[in-house]
Design an enzyme around this catalytic site. Structure first.
Site, PDB file in Angstrom:
ATOM      1  N   CYS A  19       0.866  -1.188   0.000  1.00 39.19           N
ATOM      2  CA  CYS A  19       0.000   0.000   0.000  1.00 39.19           C
ATOM      3  C   CYS A  19       0.895   1.228   0.000  1.00 39.19           C
ATOM      4  CB  CYS A  19      -0.988  -0.025   1.165  1.00 39.19           C
ATOM      5  SG  CYS A  19      -0.237   0.040   2.804  1.00 39.19           S
ATOM      6  N   ASN A  76       2.322   1.435   4.328  1.00 34.69           N
ATOM      7  CA  ASN A  76       2.654   0.158   5.001  1.00 34.69           C
ATOM      8  C   ASN A  76       2.369   0.240   6.506  1.00 34.69           C
ATOM      9  OD1 ASN A  76       5.565  -2.030   5.440  1.00 34.69           O
ATOM     10  ND2 ASN A  76       3.467  -2.601   5.073  1.00 34.69           N
ATOM     11  N   CYS A 131      -1.345   0.704   7.380  1.00 34.45           N
ATOM     12  CA  CYS A 131      -2.774   0.373   7.539  1.00 34.45           C
ATOM     13  C   CYS A 131      -3.166  -0.856   6.722  1.00 34.45           C
ATOM     14  CB  CYS A 131      -3.658   1.560   7.130  1.00 34.45           C
ATOM     15  SG  CYS A 131      -3.576   2.950   8.278  1.00 34.45           S
ATOM     16  N   ARG A 132      -3.348  -0.683   5.413  1.00 36.74           N
ATOM     17  CA  ARG A 132      -3.920  -1.770   4.611  1.00 36.74           C
ATOM     18  C   ARG A 132      -2.985  -2.954   4.409  1.00 36.74           C
ATOM     19  NH1 ARG A 132      -5.230   2.124  -0.231  1.00 36.74           N
ATOM     20  NH2 ARG A 132      -3.300   2.996   0.647  1.00 36.74           N
ATOM     21  N   SER A 133      -1.743  -2.682   3.993  1.00 40.38           N
ATOM     22  CA  SER A 133      -0.873  -3.835   3.682  1.00 40.38           C
ATOM     23  C   SER A 133      -0.421  -4.621   4.914  1.00 40.38           C
ATOM     24  CB  SER A 133       0.311  -3.426   2.799  1.00 40.38           C
ATOM     25  OG  SER A 133       1.148  -2.493   3.423  1.00 40.38           O
ATOM     26  N   ASP A 136      -8.322   3.588   1.325  1.00 41.44           N
ATOM     27  CA  ASP A 136      -7.373   4.005   2.364  1.00 41.44           C
ATOM     28  C   ASP A 136      -8.166   4.491   3.587  1.00 41.44           C
ATOM     29  OD1 ASP A 136      -5.473   5.170   3.901  1.00 41.44           O
ATOM     30  OD2 ASP A 136      -4.668   6.469   2.332  1.00 41.44           O
TER      31      ASP A 136
END
Ligand code: 4NP
Length: 150
Positions: free
Chosen positions: A3, A6, A8-10, A119
């Site tokens: 993401c 690095n 939150c999402r990934s 996001d």
């Protein structure tokens, strides 16, 4: 799993996939990275750590790193969360073989729709929960597709 930050999402996608891979005893190496340098060395965002923890996934030990061109050699598949990550990662590839490793994570769940994992950084708890649901379903679909376990 890639993401922007690095944090939150990934890291969530990394933690969820790692947990499923371990449960199913798959011989896969899982990692995550960000395309931006802002958060290098930091743990995931505390809101994402808590969201994952509430579902039994511990991502508190992950530390942000930046995606590098060496990741094209180390990994067979590179999953990006959104179109911007896709563009940034592709710009670092120098062969078709490497470019072909890159795809949107949600392609496994919604093929050919080019959907993004939104996001949640500037969002609220319901945005973090929505990311958890999407990533959980997408990683399940990914495993099913890659292992032909339908
Ligand atoms: P991520 O979320 O890409 O899912 O880790 C973000 C984290 C940090 C920022 C943006 C998105 N930021 O602007 O610092």
């Amino acid at each position: 799993m890639v993401c922007l930050g690095n944090i939150c999402r990934s890291p969530l996608a990394d933690g969820i996939l790692r947990s499923k891979v371990s449960e199913k005893k798959l011989p896969w190496m899982v990692d995550s990275a960000g395309t931006a340098a802002y958060h290098i060395g930091n743990p995931p965002d505390h809101r994402m750590i808590q969201t994952a923890k509430d579902k039994g996934i511990d991502i508190s030990g992950l530390r942000a790193r930046r995606f590098t061109s060496e990741d094209f050699l180390a990994f067979d598949r590179i999953y990006v969360m959104d179109q911007s990550n896709y563009k940034n990662v592709l710009s670092m590839a120098n062969s078709n073989a490497h470019r072909q490793k890159v795809s949107l994570l949600l392609d496994h769940l919604y093929p050919n729709k080019q959907l993004e994992v939104p996001d949640p950084y500037y969002g609220n708890q319901s945005d973090f929960d929505a990311v958890f649901t999407l990533v959980n379903e997408a990683t399940e679909a990914l495993i099913s597709d890659l292992t032909n376990d339908k």
